[in-house]
Scaffold this active site. Structure first.
Site, mmCIF file in Angstrom:
data_model
loop_
_atom_site.group_PDB
_atom_site.id
_atom_site.type_symbol
_atom_site.label_atom_id
_atom_site.label_comp_id
_atom_site.label_asym_id
_atom_site.label_seq_id
_atom_site.Cartn_x
_atom_site.Cartn_y
_atom_site.Cartn_z
ATOM 1 N N ASN A 95 5.474 18.087 -23.761
ATOM 2 C CA ASN A 95 5.262 16.587 -23.742
ATOM 3 C C ASN A 95 5.969 15.550 -24.071
ATOM 4 O OD1 ASN A 95 4.357 16.662 -27.130
ATOM 5 N ND2 ASN A 95 2.329 16.958 -26.804
ATOM 6 N N CYS A 120 6.052 17.939 -6.540
ATOM 7 C CA CYS A 120 6.542 18.162 -7.765
ATOM 8 C C CYS A 120 8.219 19.380 -7.395
ATOM 9 C CB CYS A 120 6.003 18.902 -9.136
ATOM 10 S SG CYS A 120 5.171 17.739 -10.128
ATOM 11 N N ARG A 152 13.302 15.269 -9.381
ATOM 12 C CA ARG A 152 13.907 14.157 -9.295
ATOM 13 C C ARG A 152 14.947 13.556 -10.055
ATOM 14 N NH1 ARG A 152 13.240 8.986 -11.386
ATOM 15 N NH2 ARG A 152 11.793 9.630 -12.567
ATOM 16 N N ARG A 153 14.381 13.205 -11.885
ATOM 17 C CA ARG A 153 15.820 12.769 -12.336
ATOM 18 C C ARG A 153 16.707 13.784 -12.717
ATOM 19 N NH1 ARG A 153 10.694 12.238 -16.946
ATOM 20 N NH2 ARG A 153 10.214 9.276 -16.087
ATOM 21 N N ARG A 202 10.491 20.979 -20.203
ATOM 22 C CA ARG A 202 8.635 20.603 -20.816
ATOM 23 C C ARG A 202 8.507 20.210 -21.869
ATOM 24 N NH1 ARG A 202 5.931 23.778 -17.479
ATOM 25 N NH2 ARG A 202 4.650 21.890 -18.221
ATOM 26 N N ARG A 216 9.228 17.268 -25.845
ATOM 27 C CA ARG A 216 10.558 16.574 -25.683
ATOM 28 C C ARG A 216 11.349 16.256 -26.492
ATOM 29 N NH1 ARG A 216 9.963 14.790 -19.630
ATOM 30 N NH2 ARG A 216 7.180 16.402 -19.218
ATOM 31 N N LYS A 236 1.775 9.097 -10.727
ATOM 32 C CA LYS A 236 3.137 10.006 -10.948
ATOM 33 C C LYS A 236 2.610 11.430 -10.716
ATOM 34 C CE LYS A 236 5.230 9.828 -14.638
ATOM 35 N NZ LYS A 236 5.874 11.239 -15.407
ATOM 36 N N ASP A 237 0.969 11.851 -10.971
ATOM 37 C CA ASP A 237 1.059 13.268 -11.409
ATOM 38 C C ASP A 237 0.036 13.851 -10.044
ATOM 39 O OD1 ASP A 237 2.620 13.717 -14.085
ATOM 40 O OD2 ASP A 237 0.375 13.202 -15.202
#
Length: 309
Positions: A153, A244, A133-134, A151, A157, A85-86
């Protein structure tokens, strides 16, 4: 067959390293090779270093791949392991996605503190996410709560969540499972109502076009149904110029020789959304995705995209 040490390029986060080690383990098993035949090379990317603004403002998906792809092109590494997805839909000249590992669960996971389920959060609760998207899907389902940029990793979070900066956050179930953190999930969101990002849950491997030895080495670990599903999803993204900067969801499922696809595009505020379906033989995966992208673009109309960039 590769005779020298195979250098595997990856980002340095815990999740990226887990994915690189999974790739290494599959190659070791497929070729009965020792661990010493492989070297994992950690490469810092712009996406890892930029933490002060949304990725959509800093340059999009390529921020997580640019430096790794440069190392692949100049021969410092032999393959690159990425979260699918990246990956931007357009790759640098000379590179290709040559293998996909079998896809994990595609669903998004909610980790809540104020409530176990997204639907049960109190009004004006704050939810953190770095994904457009989320963010759009949360606003679509719960327009009464506040969504903020979140933001970092996975570990960063989760630390912010524990510090009380937000009432909940969303992460990919696949990533949490790969990190052994499935126990922290308070809700798995159904893909039917909270559709995943194209490529979510799939690890892809990038290599140099024409590197026959590496291509042969990767062939046994390539999971064909995942590759077919991703061909459809990436073609859908490409038709929409997705990055993105754009809230896009898409999920292809493979059943034997048949493919079924569901896609969605949303405005960033979640107030408007358009969906599209497609089905057909897996041999036409890319064309099915591209056609779905063109159809949903036409359905939405040109004005729908004005606020995306």
């Amino acid at each position: 067959m590769q005779t020298d040490v195979l250098k595997i390029g990856t980002r340095g986060s815990a999740l990226a390293l887990a994915q690189a080690h999974e790739t290494c383990a599959r190659l070791m098993a497929a070729h009965a090779m020792p661990e010493e035949a492989f070297e994992i090379v950690v490469i810092s990317t712009s996406g890892d270093r930029i933490q002060d603004r949304p990725l959509s403002e800093a340059g999009g998906k390529g921020l997580f791949t640019k430096e790794i792809e440069e190392a692949l092109l100049d021969g410092r590494i032999d393959i690159a392991v990425h979260s699918s997805k990246d990956m931007p839909t357009a790759l640098p000249e000379g590179l290709e996605l040559s293998a996909f590992l079998e896809r994990e669960d595609v669903r998004d996971a909610f980790i809540g503190r104020a409530a176990a389920k997204l639907a049960d959060l109190p009004e004006r609760a704050v939810v953190g996410s770095s994904s457009l998207r989320r963010q759009a899907l949360i606003r679509r389902l719960r327009p009464d709560i506040d969504v903020v940029i979140f933001r970092g990793n996975v570990q960063t979070r989760l630390r912010k969540l524990d510090e009380g900066q937000v009432a909940g956050t969303l992460l990919a179930n696949a990533g949490l499972r790969r990190l052994g953190l499935a126990n922290i999930i308070t809700e798995l969101l159904p893909a039917e109502t909270f559709p995943p990002a194209p490529g979510q849950g799939a690890i892809c491997i990038e290599s140099r076009i024409g590197d026959a030895a590496t291509t042969a080495m990767l062939a046994p670990i390539n999971h064909l149904p995942t590759a077919q599903a991703l061909a459809c999803e990436r073609a859908f993204l490409a038709a929409l110029d997705g990055s993105c900067r754009t809230p896009i969801a898409g999920y292809a499922r493979i059943d034997g020789g048949n493919l079924s696809f569901n896609g969605m595009i949303l405005t960033p505020d979640g107030r408007e959304a358009h969906e599209v379906d497609a089905s057909g033989p897996t041999s036409e995966a890319a064309s099915l995705g591209a056609d779905a992208g063109e159809r949903v673009r036409a359905k939405a109309g040109t004005g729908f995209f004005d606020g995306w960039s």
